[in-house]
Design an enzyme around this catalytic site. Structure first.
Site, PDB file in Angstrom:
ATOM      1  N   GLY A 161       0.816  -1.216   0.000  1.00  0.00           N
ATOM      2  CA  GLY A 161       0.000   0.000   0.000  1.00  0.00           C
ATOM      3  C   GLY A 161       0.845   1.260   0.000  1.00  0.00           C
ATOM      4  N   ARG A 162       2.075   1.108   0.428  1.00  0.00           N
ATOM      5  CA  ARG A 162       2.957   2.292   0.410  1.00  0.00           C
ATOM      6  C   ARG A 162       4.409   1.905   0.179  1.00  0.00           C
ATOM      7  NH1 ARG A 162       3.729   4.322   6.454  1.00  0.00           N
ATOM      8  NH2 ARG A 162       3.445   2.359   7.529  1.00  0.00           N
ATOM      9  N   ASP A 203       1.193 -11.102   6.712  1.00  0.00           N
ATOM     10  CA  ASP A 203       1.697 -10.239   5.636  1.00  0.00           C
ATOM     11  C   ASP A 203       3.040  -9.624   6.027  1.00  0.00           C
ATOM     12  OD1 ASP A 203      -0.189  -8.921   7.494  1.00  0.00           O
ATOM     13  OD2 ASP A 203       0.454  -7.091   6.501  1.00  0.00           O
TER      14      ASP A 203
HETATM   15  P1  AMP Z   1       1.515  -3.018   8.252  1.00  0.00           P
HETATM   16  O1  AMP Z   1       0.708  -3.429   9.443  1.00  0.00           O
HETATM   17  O2  AMP Z   1       2.289  -1.750   8.419  1.00  0.00           O
HETATM   18  O3  AMP Z   1       2.372  -4.130   7.757  1.00  0.00           O
HETATM   19  O4  AMP Z   1       0.481  -2.666   7.091  1.00  0.00           O
HETATM   20  C1  AMP Z   1      -0.595  -3.481   6.738  1.00  0.00           C
HETATM   21  C2  AMP Z   1      -1.115  -3.102   5.388  1.00  0.00           C
HETATM   22  O5  AMP Z   1      -1.517  -1.734   5.369  1.00  0.00           O
HETATM   23  C3  AMP Z   1      -0.143  -3.275   4.246  1.00  0.00           C
HETATM   24  O6  AMP Z   1      -0.865  -3.691   3.115  1.00  0.00           O
HETATM   25  C4  AMP Z   1       0.406  -1.877   4.057  1.00  0.00           C
HETATM   26  O7  AMP Z   1       0.856  -1.662   2.738  1.00  0.00           O
HETATM   27  C5  AMP Z   1      -0.818  -1.030   4.339  1.00  0.00           C
HETATM   28  N1  AMP Z   1      -0.475   0.307   4.809  1.00  0.00           N
HETATM   29  C6  AMP Z   1       0.073   0.651   5.996  1.00  0.00           C
HETATM   30  N2  AMP Z   1       0.246   1.992   6.074  1.00  0.00           N
HETATM   31  C7  AMP Z   1      -0.190   2.506   4.900  1.00  0.00           C
HETATM   32  C8  AMP Z   1      -0.283   3.829   4.354  1.00  0.00           C
HETATM   33  N3  AMP Z   1       0.099   4.901   5.030  1.00  0.00           N
HETATM   34  N4  AMP Z   1      -0.787   3.946   3.107  1.00  0.00           N
HETATM   35  C9  AMP Z   1      -1.189   2.881   2.398  1.00  0.00           C
HETATM   36  N5  AMP Z   1      -1.144   1.629   2.856  1.00  0.00           N
HETATM   37  C10 AMP Z   1      -0.655   1.424   4.094  1.00  0.00           C
HETATM   38 MG    MG Z   2       3.366  -4.861   6.439  1.00  0.00          MG
END
Ligand code: AMP
Ligand code: MG
Length: 519
Positions: free
Chosen positions: A102-103, A274
């Site tokens: 997502g980023r 993930d």
């Molecule tokens: P994480 O828990 O940080 O591993 O993120 C879980 C999901 O949310 C993953 O698919 C990330 O790419 C997405 N994600 C987290 N932060 C952001 C953001 N600021 N913008 C877009 N996607 C995000």
């Molecule tokens: Mg992640």
């Protein structure tokens, strides 16, 4: 500046035919094409020279305008084919469906100086089709944490993804840091992460959940060919036995990674599937933390405060649970649960054995003997009896003279109870008797212990201090820490301030003891 791209992931898997950058569900594809969003006014905060060197970049390259443009996302370098990966995952125990990059935007794989292919990606480089409701950006605070921690972990000898660069974007990003309704603008940043692969358990899970078995097979074949080629010597291509052997290898790598986290006192904080690398690398440095005082129940992640699913002492169990989810995802390629179950059982036995061996090494024993289990259990109980700094305790334990006062630097309390005093004295006596069995010289024991018990870890308060300075425009602490954390086992006496136990102010401060997923 020359980067030699050889884009293997995109060549091996089908692309999403849709090429607009709109949030959507992506089917039957490993990734979507997407380019980084340009940023207003990038400035270089830090570079890890060793990682640059891996990629064939010189110190001059890293200071060039080209480097800044490429690694801020403002310029797609020749040969790169930027994309975001599709993956799913279990978050906090529940299937969350499609997540994806997502980023993070991948530039592709670069052939390094060593001939190895290194996947490089920009984290915080703007929205992708997988951004869901979020903005695709990252803030300076979390980017400093990721940049410094992944390098610290590497130098500690823990399997991890790496970080090449940390760049401020010159833009502001809105974040509600503690999810308490107090959103504020924070400086934005982009980290370039580097790894042999960014494939996660969740990449396999997404295909399996959607019954996309052809794509599941392509991904599995690709990962085996690229990263587990030795398995092809023993098993036929695409055979169920090959996939089962691959699963077993992933379980073993995961065991090793978690044992290493336990050794250094690292708590990942968000072990969602993930965030589990298929190569057993520590990935996605979010609300992670380091044990100051030894407490198996501790988690830094406030989002997980209620159930503490991802607490320090639970990490092996959660890793095993995650491997179960991977086994389910790979099942359509094996069609037999027995070998998968055998690997899951082996996970437990092998974790136990490796954890014991690791603990024996922390104690400076030549090897683990079954009767040492009791000595270790007694120590763990003592470490939680009175607040004791884990890192400092083990450094003190390599001293020649062992009395309770040897450990003074590690105790958080000023006074110790009489109970504790006598229990600790008894334990030390027992420990010394055990050392005598090994008959190793004090010098040899201390050297061996100081090579597995680090003096410097990236303590939560050190991160917070570096962040506060950086937000005020002073990046010098980031450079100092990057340097100190390069030699975490060396005494570095003039840097001892960075080995100090947690100061009182940091005990309950947000960012030190409490972190949310907001980043
Ligand atoms: P994480 O828990 O940080 O591993 O993120 C879980 C999901 O949310 C993953 O698919 C990330 O790419 C997405 N994600 C987290 N932060 C952001 C953001 N600021 N913008 C877009 N996607 C995000
Ligand atoms: Mg992640």
């Amino acid at each position: 500046m020359q980067l030699q791209f050889d884009n293997r992931f995109v060549a091996a898997l089908p692309a999403d035919p849709e090429t607009t950058n709109q949030r959507r569900q992506v089917h039957r594809a490993g990734y979507s094409w997407v380019t980084p969003t340009p940023v207003a006014n990038p400035s270089l905060v830090a570079v890890a020279d060793e990682v640059a060197d891996l990629l064939g970049l010189s110190v001059e390259d890293c200071q060039s305008p080209e480097f800044l443009a490429v690694f801020s996302g403002n310029k797609v370098p020749a040969g790169a084919q930027p994309f975001a990966m599709a993956y799913g995952g279990h978050q906090f125990g529940n299937w969350a469906g499609q997540l994806g990059d997502g980023r993070a935007i991948n530039l592709g794989e670069v052939i390094g100086r060593d001939g190895q292919a290194w996947a490089i990606q920009l984290k915080g480089a703007g929205a992708t089709p997988y951004s869901r409701t979020a903005d695709g950006l990252a803030v300076l605070r979390s980017s400093i944490r990721e940049f410094l921690c992944s390098e610290a972990m590497y130098h500690l000898g823990v399997p991890t993804t790496r970080a090449l660069s940390l760049i401020q974007t010159g833009e502001q990003v809105m974040r509600d840091m503690m999810y308490d309704g107090n959103a504020e603008f924070e400086p934005g940043a982009v980290v370039c992460r580097v790894s042999p692969s960014f494939v996660r358990f969740g990449n396999f899970q997404l295909f399996a959940a959607r019954d996309e078995v052809d794509e599941l097979r392509m991904l599995t074949n690709f990962v085996i060919q690229q990263h587990f080629p030795h398995l092809l010597d023993d098993f036929d291509t695409e055979s169920p036995e090959l996939v089962a052997a691959f699963f077993d290898a992933v379980c073993q790598r995961t065991v090793h990674m978690v044992v290493e986290w336990m050794r250094v006192g690292f708590v990942h904080g968000v072990m969602n599937t993930d965030n589990m690398s298929i190569l057993g690398l520590t990935i996605d440095y979010g609300p992670y933390g380091w044990l100051d005082s030894y407490d198996p129940d501790w988690t830094p992640n406030t989002t997980d405060a209620q159930h503490r699913r991802y607490r320090y002492g639970q990490q092996a169990n959660v890793a095993l649970w995650n491997c179960y989810q991977l086994a389910n995802a790979l099942y359509p390629l094996v069609n037999d649960s027995k070998p998968l179950e055998a690997s899951l059982e082996a996970f437990q036995a092998s974790y136990q054995a490796q954890w014991h061996a690791m603990m024996a090494s922390k104690l400076g024993l030549l090897e683990f003997k079954p009767e040492d289990a009791d000595l270790i259990a007694a120590l763990e109980s003592l470490l939680t009896h009175t607040e004791t700094d884990m890192t400092l305790f083990y450094r003190c334990l390599s001293q020649p003279e062992l009395t309770v006062s040897t450990f003074k630097p590690a105790f958080y309390a000023d006074e110790l109870s009489a109970d504790y005093h006598s229990a600790m004295t008894a334990w030390l006596k027992r420990y010394q008797a055990r050392l005598a069995q090994d008959g190793r010289s004090q010098t040899a024991r201390a050297a061996a212990m100081n090579a597995v018990n680090p003096k410097f870890v990236f303590r939560n308060y050190l991160a917070q201090q570096a962040i506060e300075l950086a937000e005020a425009g002073d990046f010098s602490r980031i450079h100092t820490l990057l340097d100190v954390l390069r030699k975490p086992y060396d005494a570095q006496p003039d840097q001892s301030q960075f080995a100090a136990r947690r100061p009182d102010w940091a005990k309950t401060k947000a960012g030190c003891s409490m972190l949310s997923c907001s980043s």
